[in-house]
Design an enzyme around this catalytic site. Sequence first.
Site, PDB file in Angstrom:
ATOM      1  NE  ARG A  45       1.425   6.105  13.918  1.00  0.00           N
ATOM      2  CZ  ARG A  45       0.889   6.430  12.842  1.00  0.00           C
ATOM      3  NH1 ARG A  45      -0.193   5.838  12.455  1.00  0.00           N
ATOM      4  NH2 ARG A  45       1.676   6.910  11.707  1.00  0.00           N
TER       5      ARG A  45
ATOM      6  CB  CYS B 167       0.049   6.332  -0.571  1.00  0.00           C
ATOM      7  SG  CYS B 167       1.237   5.294  -1.596  1.00  0.00           S
TER       8      CYS B 167
ATOM      9  NE  ARG C 137      -7.580   3.432   3.876  1.00  0.00           N
ATOM     10  CZ  ARG C 137      -7.672   2.642   4.885  1.00  0.00           C
ATOM     11  NH1 ARG C 137      -8.851   2.110   5.018  1.00  0.00           N
ATOM     12  NH2 ARG C 137      -6.564   2.409   5.672  1.00  0.00           N
ATOM     13  NE  ARG C 138      -6.143   2.851   8.548  1.00  0.00           N
ATOM     14  CZ  ARG C 138      -5.285   2.431   8.603  1.00  0.00           C
ATOM     15  NH1 ARG C 138      -4.099   3.237   9.387  1.00  0.00           N
ATOM     16  NH2 ARG C 138      -4.658   1.457   8.247  1.00  0.00           N
TER      17      ARG C 138
ATOM     18  NE  ARG D  55       3.590   9.948   9.913  1.00  0.00           N
ATOM     19  CZ  ARG D  55       4.354  10.609   8.949  1.00  0.00           C
ATOM     20  NH1 ARG D  55       4.613  11.771   8.722  1.00  0.00           N
ATOM     21  NH2 ARG D  55       5.312   9.602   8.901  1.00  0.00           N
TER      22      ARG D  55
ATOM     23  CE  LYS E 172      -1.355   0.714   4.850  1.00  0.00           C
ATOM     24  NZ  LYS E 172      -2.738   1.318   5.647  1.00  0.00           N
ATOM     25  CG  ASP E 173       3.293   2.230   2.877  1.00  0.00           C
ATOM     26  OD1 ASP E 173       2.491   3.152   3.033  1.00  0.00           O
ATOM     27  OD2 ASP E 173       3.884   1.598   3.761  1.00  0.00           O
TER      28      ASP E 173
HETATM   29  C1  DPM Z   1      -0.838   4.466   3.822  1.00  0.00           C
HETATM   30  C2  DPM Z   1      -1.618   4.884   4.473  1.00  0.00           C
HETATM   31  C3  DPM Z   1      -1.030   4.437   5.936  1.00  0.00           C
HETATM   32  C4  DPM Z   1       0.202   3.792   5.897  1.00  0.00           C
HETATM   33  C5  DPM Z   1      -2.844   5.467   4.514  1.00  0.00           C
HETATM   34  C6  DPM Z   1      -4.000   4.375   4.555  1.00  0.00           C
HETATM   35  C7  DPM Z   1      -1.560   4.867   7.241  1.00  0.00           C
HETATM   36  C8  DPM Z   1      -1.247   6.133   7.938  1.00  0.00           C
HETATM   37  C9  DPM Z   1      -1.864   6.437   9.170  1.00  0.00           C
HETATM   38  C10 DPM Z   1      -0.652   4.361   2.390  1.00  0.00           C
HETATM   39  N1  DPM Z   1       0.141   3.990   4.430  1.00  0.00           N
HETATM   40  O1  DPM Z   1      -3.966   3.347   4.976  1.00  0.00           O
HETATM   41  O2  DPM Z   1      -5.096   5.220   4.074  1.00  0.00           O
HETATM   42  O3  DPM Z   1      -2.872   5.915   9.730  1.00  0.00           O
HETATM   43  O4  DPM Z   1      -1.198   7.039  10.037  1.00  0.00           O
HETATM   44  C11 DPM Z   1       1.235   1.669   6.742  1.00  0.00           C
HETATM   45  C12 DPM Z   1       0.813   0.796   7.568  1.00  0.00           C
HETATM   46  C13 DPM Z   1       1.270  -0.364   7.099  1.00  0.00           C
HETATM   47  C14 DPM Z   1       1.969  -0.373   5.972  1.00  0.00           C
HETATM   48  C15 DPM Z   1       0.447   0.658   9.027  1.00  0.00           C
HETATM   49  C16 DPM Z   1      -1.128   1.134   9.209  1.00  0.00           C
HETATM   50  C17 DPM Z   1       1.058  -1.823   7.736  1.00  0.00           C
HETATM   51  C18 DPM Z   1       0.113  -2.836   6.872  1.00  0.00           C
HETATM   52  C19 DPM Z   1       0.442  -3.284   5.623  1.00  0.00           C
HETATM   53  C20 DPM Z   1       1.064   3.320   6.602  1.00  0.00           C
HETATM   54  N2  DPM Z   1       2.053   1.069   5.517  1.00  0.00           N
HETATM   55  O5  DPM Z   1      -1.827   1.158   8.014  1.00  0.00           O
HETATM   56  O6  DPM Z   1      -1.762   1.255  10.117  1.00  0.00           O
HETATM   57  O7  DPM Z   1       1.420  -3.661   5.249  1.00  0.00           O
HETATM   58  O8  DPM Z   1      -0.417  -3.269   4.598  1.00  0.00           O
END
Ligand code: DPM
Length: 323
Positions: free
Chosen positions: A164, A251, A140-141, A158, A89-90
Amino acid sequence: MTSVVSTSPRTIRIGSRKSQLALIQTYWVQEQLQKSFPGISFDVHTMSTHGDKILDVALAKIGDKGLFTKELEVGMLNQEIDFAVHSLKDLPTRLPQGLVLAAITERENPADALVVHEKHKDKQIDTLPEGAVIGTSSLRRLAQLRHHFPHLQFKDVRGNLNTRMSKLDAGEYDALILAVAGLERLGMGDRIHQSLPKEISLHAVGQGALGIECREDDSELLSLLKAIEHPETRDRCLAERAFLRELEGGCQVPIGVNTEIVGENLTLTGIVASVDGQKLVKDTVTGVAQNAEQLGQELAQLLRQQGAQEILDEIFAQIQRGS
Ligand code: DPM
């Protein structure tokens, strides 16, 4: 006559971010490959990315084109490393010239999780009290939860998961929303209080899966990496990524998805929401999984007809203004 066989084993260099989560993911991939190819050595090289260095700025404000991936991509193009492991997702939906998405690993639970302060241990997302402060940096959330629960408050958060969690436990937030997959990989699965149903929060594109990126001309490595590909996850994630790419979303956009495969068919649901949660468009397409990317594009067009582009343009303008 003896035939000449190349016996010099290749050493393959894997690039990873230095974060704990990134390293866990990279070592997992290294182990899988090592099992499949005991004669090859896979070495891990760590690098800091831009996203790791600016932990105190809201994600949406710093733009996101490859925030966590760029340095690794430069490393691959310069032949310093051979491939990189990312949380899918990143990984932006458009990759730099010369690089490809070589494999997608089996997806873990892609849902979002509610993590609560101890004092709310008998609550669920829909019973948290008026004004409860939810920590998230995901638009998104934020958009989806505001839509369903306008009585809740939202605050940026962050830092890595440990940071967190300490902020939550210190009472700065009443609850956090985090990916189930990330919590589980970090051994914090016991903090998952509720897995949010898809009716409340559609997950991010690619959430829960790992994406392996490498140089497009490294055919030897491309075929090795197929050993750790999970075809069903790949179809689902390619549909999701095509949907996001078609909407020109990065993203950090309030775009969520859900995919299911039943038999030969893939069903993709997508949502685009405004940051205040007021406007929300959602639709579903189904078709043969082989046409995954086409399905993603179709869904994007459907949502565009329902006003998705106006919602996104408004968000891009807000981010530009820095609000
Ligand atoms: C991206 C988002 C977030 C991450 C945006 C989204 C969450 C940011 C936040 C694109 N990357 O999800 O709408 O809530 O501060 C990220 C996480 C993981 C990969 C952590 C998470 C782990 C899960 C995975 C940060 N990147 O989403 O809580 O590998 O799919």
